[in-house]
Design a protein around this motif. Structure first.
Motif, PDB file in Angstrom:
ATOM      1  N   PHE A 231       9.700 -15.038   3.617  1.00 40.21           N
ATOM      2  CA  PHE A 231       9.019 -14.625   4.852  1.00 40.21           C
ATOM      3  C   PHE A 231       9.912 -13.701   5.669  1.00 40.21           C
ATOM      4  CE2 PHE A 231       8.041 -15.098   9.323  1.00 40.21           C
ATOM      5  CZ  PHE A 231       6.648 -15.048   9.372  1.00 40.21           C
ATOM      6  N   LEU A 232      11.170 -14.094   5.861  1.00 45.61           N
ATOM      7  CA  LEU A 232      12.082 -13.303   6.689  1.00 45.61           C
ATOM      8  C   LEU A 232      12.460 -11.989   6.022  1.00 45.61           C
ATOM      9  CD1 LEU A 232      14.423 -16.140   8.039  1.00 45.61           C
ATOM     10  CD2 LEU A 232      12.616 -14.929   9.261  1.00 45.61           C
ATOM     11  N   LEU A 266      10.752  -5.873  -0.871  1.00 48.20           N
ATOM     12  CA  LEU A 266      10.495  -4.521  -1.369  1.00 48.20           C
ATOM     13  C   LEU A 266       9.008  -4.189  -1.394  1.00 48.20           C
ATOM     14  CD1 LEU A 266      13.120  -4.199  -4.259  1.00 48.20           C
ATOM     15  CD2 LEU A 266      13.246  -3.295  -1.930  1.00 48.20           C
ATOM     16  N   CYS A 267       8.163  -5.188  -1.583  1.00 41.54           N
ATOM     17  CA  CYS A 267       6.713  -4.938  -1.500  1.00 41.54           C
ATOM     18  C   CYS A 267       6.315  -4.551  -0.078  1.00 41.54           C
ATOM     19  CB  CYS A 267       5.931  -6.178  -1.947  1.00 41.54           C
ATOM     20  SG  CYS A 267       5.802  -6.383  -3.735  1.00 41.54           S
ATOM     21  N   ALA A 268       6.960  -5.166   0.894  1.00 40.11           N
ATOM     22  CA  ALA A 268       6.638  -4.880   2.299  1.00 40.11           C
ATOM     23  C   ALA A 268       7.264  -3.575   2.778  1.00 40.11           C
ATOM     24  CB  ALA A 268       7.115  -6.033   3.183  1.00 40.11           C
ATOM     25  N   ILE A 297       0.314 -10.041   1.762  1.00 41.84           N
ATOM     26  CA  ILE A 297       0.359  -9.934   0.302  1.00 41.84           C
ATOM     27  C   ILE A 297       1.801 -10.029  -0.192  1.00 41.84           C
ATOM     28  CG2 ILE A 297      -0.071  -8.405  -1.665  1.00 41.84           C
ATOM     29  CD1 ILE A 297      -2.445  -7.255  -0.058  1.00 41.84           C
ATOM     30  N   SER A 298       2.719  -9.372   0.502  1.00 44.46           N
ATOM     31  CA  SER A 298       4.133  -9.372   0.102  1.00 44.46           C
ATOM     32  C   SER A 298       4.721 -10.772   0.141  1.00 44.46           C
ATOM     33  CB  SER A 298       4.939  -8.437   1.012  1.00 44.46           C
ATOM     34  OG  SER A 298       4.461  -7.113   0.952  1.00 44.46           O
ATOM     35  N   ALA A 301       3.109 -13.016  -2.584  1.00 43.09           N
ATOM     36  CA  ALA A 301       3.658 -12.702  -3.904  1.00 43.09           C
ATOM     37  C   ALA A 301       5.065 -13.267  -4.056  1.00 43.09           C
ATOM     38  CB  ALA A 301       3.675 -11.189  -4.109  1.00 43.09           C
ATOM     39  N   GLY A 302       5.858 -13.154  -3.004  1.00 39.57           N
ATOM     40  CA  GLY A 302       7.219 -13.691  -3.044  1.00 39.57           C
ATOM     41  C   GLY A 302       7.240 -15.191  -3.267  1.00 39.57           C
ATOM     42  N   TYR A 303       6.356 -15.894  -2.580  1.00 37.32           N
ATOM     43  CA  TYR A 303       6.298 -17.351  -2.736  1.00 37.32           C
ATOM     44  C   TYR A 303       5.782 -17.756  -4.116  1.00 37.32           C
ATOM     45  CZ  TYR A 303       7.430 -18.409   2.117  1.00 37.32           C
ATOM     46  OH  TYR A 303       8.075 -18.539   3.321  1.00 37.32           O
ATOM     47  N   VAL A 304       4.792 -17.033  -4.620  1.00 37.32           N
ATOM     48  CA  VAL A 304       4.262 -17.335  -5.956  1.00 37.32           C
ATOM     49  C   VAL A 304       5.364 -17.198  -6.999  1.00 37.32           C
ATOM     50  CG1 VAL A 304       2.735 -16.492  -7.783  1.00 37.32           C
ATOM     51  CG2 VAL A 304       1.866 -16.774  -5.464  1.00 37.32           C
ATOM     52  N   ILE A 305       6.114 -16.115  -6.901  1.00 39.41           N
ATOM     53  CA  ILE A 305       7.197 -15.874  -7.860  1.00 39.41           C
ATOM     54  C   ILE A 305       8.312 -16.908  -7.712  1.00 39.41           C
ATOM     55  CG2 ILE A 305       9.071 -14.272  -8.433  1.00 39.41           C
ATOM     56  CD1 ILE A 305       7.070 -12.008  -7.790  1.00 39.41           C
ATOM     57  N   GLN A 306       8.653 -17.205  -6.481  1.00 43.50           N
ATOM     58  CA  GLN A 306       9.801 -18.084  -6.237  1.00 43.50           C
ATOM     59  C   GLN A 306       9.526 -19.538  -6.551  1.00 43.50           C
ATOM     60  OE1 GLN A 306      12.418 -17.011  -3.155  1.00 43.50           O
ATOM     61  NE2 GLN A 306      12.661 -19.078  -2.353  1.00 43.50           N
TER      62      GLN A 306
END
Length: 310
Positions: A231-232, A266-268, A297-298, A301-306
Motif C-alpha cells: 500500500f505504502l 511500479l504499476c502505480a 489496481i496496483s 495486484a501487489g497483495y495478490v502477488i505477495q
C-alpha cells in the motif's frame, strides 16, 4: 557518526553508482534510437486500437521509453483512447526501472518476469475498467473511428499531442522524418546524469540507514513483515517523477521491499503522464477517478502477488 565514516559511506555509494553510468547511457541511447524510429508508430497503434486498446497499451507501455505515458495521457484528454487503454499504459510502464536494472547485469534476470507480470496486470486491469465504463466509452470509440476515417470535427486540434514534453524537455513523440542529434545523443546524456543523481542519493541514504540501525532494523523501517508495505510503496509510486521508480527499484534490488511491493509501486508509477493528465484534463473528477483506479489496481495486484502467488 564520525566524518570519515560518513565520507566512506558516500564514497562507497558514489563508486557503486558510478559503475552503473556506462550501461545506463548505453540503455538510454538504445531506447532513444528505437523511439526515434518507432515512436510515431507506437502512438498511432495506441490511438487506433479502439476496443483492443488495453492489450495494445499494455504491450507498448512495457517498452522503457519515457514518453509513452505522456502520449497516452494526451490522447485520452482528447478522447482518442479509452480509459482502460490509458490505465493499461500506466500499469505496464516501468519508467526508469528497466534501465536501472540493466545497469546491474547480475540482476538482469528479474526483468522478464517483472515485465510479463506488469503486462498481465495491465491487460486484466485495462479490460476490466473498459468493461465497467463501457457506456461512456461508446462515444470515445465513435470518436476514434471518426478520426481514423478522416471524418472527425475539423475544429478538433489533435496535433497538440505532438507538443507534449516528457522528461528533460524531451519530445514525447519524436518524428522519424529528420534525424535530431539533440534528441538522440544529448537527451540520453542528460537523462543518464539525472538518473545517476537519483541512484546516488538513494544508495547513500540506504547505506547510511543500514550503518546507523543495522540491516534488520532497516528492513523493519520499510515494514518488511507488514501488510501495509505494498500500500505504502504504491502510494509512493504515484509521485509523478522518475525519481519514484528509481527509488522503488533500488529498494527492491537492495532487498528492502518485496516483489509484491515493487510490482505495486511500479504499476502505480505513471510518471510524467500523470502531470499531463492533471494539466490537460478539464474534468478533475475524472482525473481523481483514474488515480483511484490506478492506485487500487496496483495495490490489489501487489497483495495478490505477495500473499497468494508467493
Amino acid at each position: 557518526m564520525e566524518i570519515n565514516s560518513l565520507f566512506d559511506i558516500f564514497l562507497e555509494a558514489l563508486i557503486d553508482s558510478a559503475k552503473m553510468i556506462p550501461l545506463l547511457l548505453i540503455s538510454y541511447v538504445g531506447i532513444e534510437l528505437v523511439e526515434y524510429k518507432y515512436a510515431n508508430k507506437i502512438r498511432e497503434a495506441v490511438q487506433k486500437a479502439g476496443v483492443f486498446g488495453p492489450a495494445v497499451g499494455a504491450v507498448t507501455g512495457s517498452f522503457p521509453q519515457c514518453g509513452i505515458s505522456v502520449v497516452a495521457s494526451a490522447l485520452y484528454t482528447q478522447r482518442l483512447t479509452t480509459i482502460g487503454t490509458l490505465l493499461a499504459v500506466y500499469l505496464s510502464t516501468s519508467d526508469e526501472a528497466i534501465p536501472v536494472i540493466l545497469s546491474q547485469p547480475d540482476k538482469a534476470e528479474i526483468i522478464v518476469p517483472l515485465v510479463i507480470t506488469k503486462i498481465i496486470i495491465a491487460i486484466i486491469g485495462g479490460y476490466a475498467v473498459d468493461f465497467a465504463f463501457r457506456k461512456s466509452n461508446k462515444e470515445t470509440l465513435a470518436h476514434i473511428k471518426a478520426y481514423a476515417e478522416g471524418s472527425d470535427n475539423k475544429q478538433h486540434n489533435h496535433e497538440i499531442i505532438l507538443e507534449e514534453k516528457a522528461c528533460c524537455g524531451h519530445s514525447a513523440s519524436p518524428s522519424s522524418v529528420e534525424f535530431n542529434p539533440k534528441e538522440i545523443i544529448l537527451h540520453p546524456i542528460i537523462h543518464t546524469a539525472k538518473v545517476f543523481v537519483f541512484i546516488l542519493s538513494v544508495s547513500f541514504a540506504i547505506n547510511f540507514a543500514i550503518a546507523q540501525m543495522g540491516e534488520e532494523a532497516f528492513e523493519n523501517l520499510f515494514l518488511g513483515s507488514s501488510v501495509f508495505q505494498p500500500f505504502l510503496v504504491a502510494l509512493f509510486g504515484l509521485i509523478p517523477n522518475c525519481a519514484a521508480s528509481v527509488a522503488i527499484t533500488m529498494l527492491y534490488l537492495k532487498g528492502a521491499i518485496t516483489y509484491g511491493s515493487v510490482i505495486a509501486g511500479l504499476c502505480a508509477s505513471g510518471g510524467l503522464g500523470l502531470l499531463v493528465l492533471f494539466k490537460e484534463e478539464k474534468d478533475k473528477k475524472d482525473v481523481l477517478s483514474i488515480l483511484l483506479l490506478l492506485f487500487g489496481i496496483s495495490v490489489s495486484a501487489g497483495y495478490v502477488i505477495q500473499y497468494i502467488i508467493y
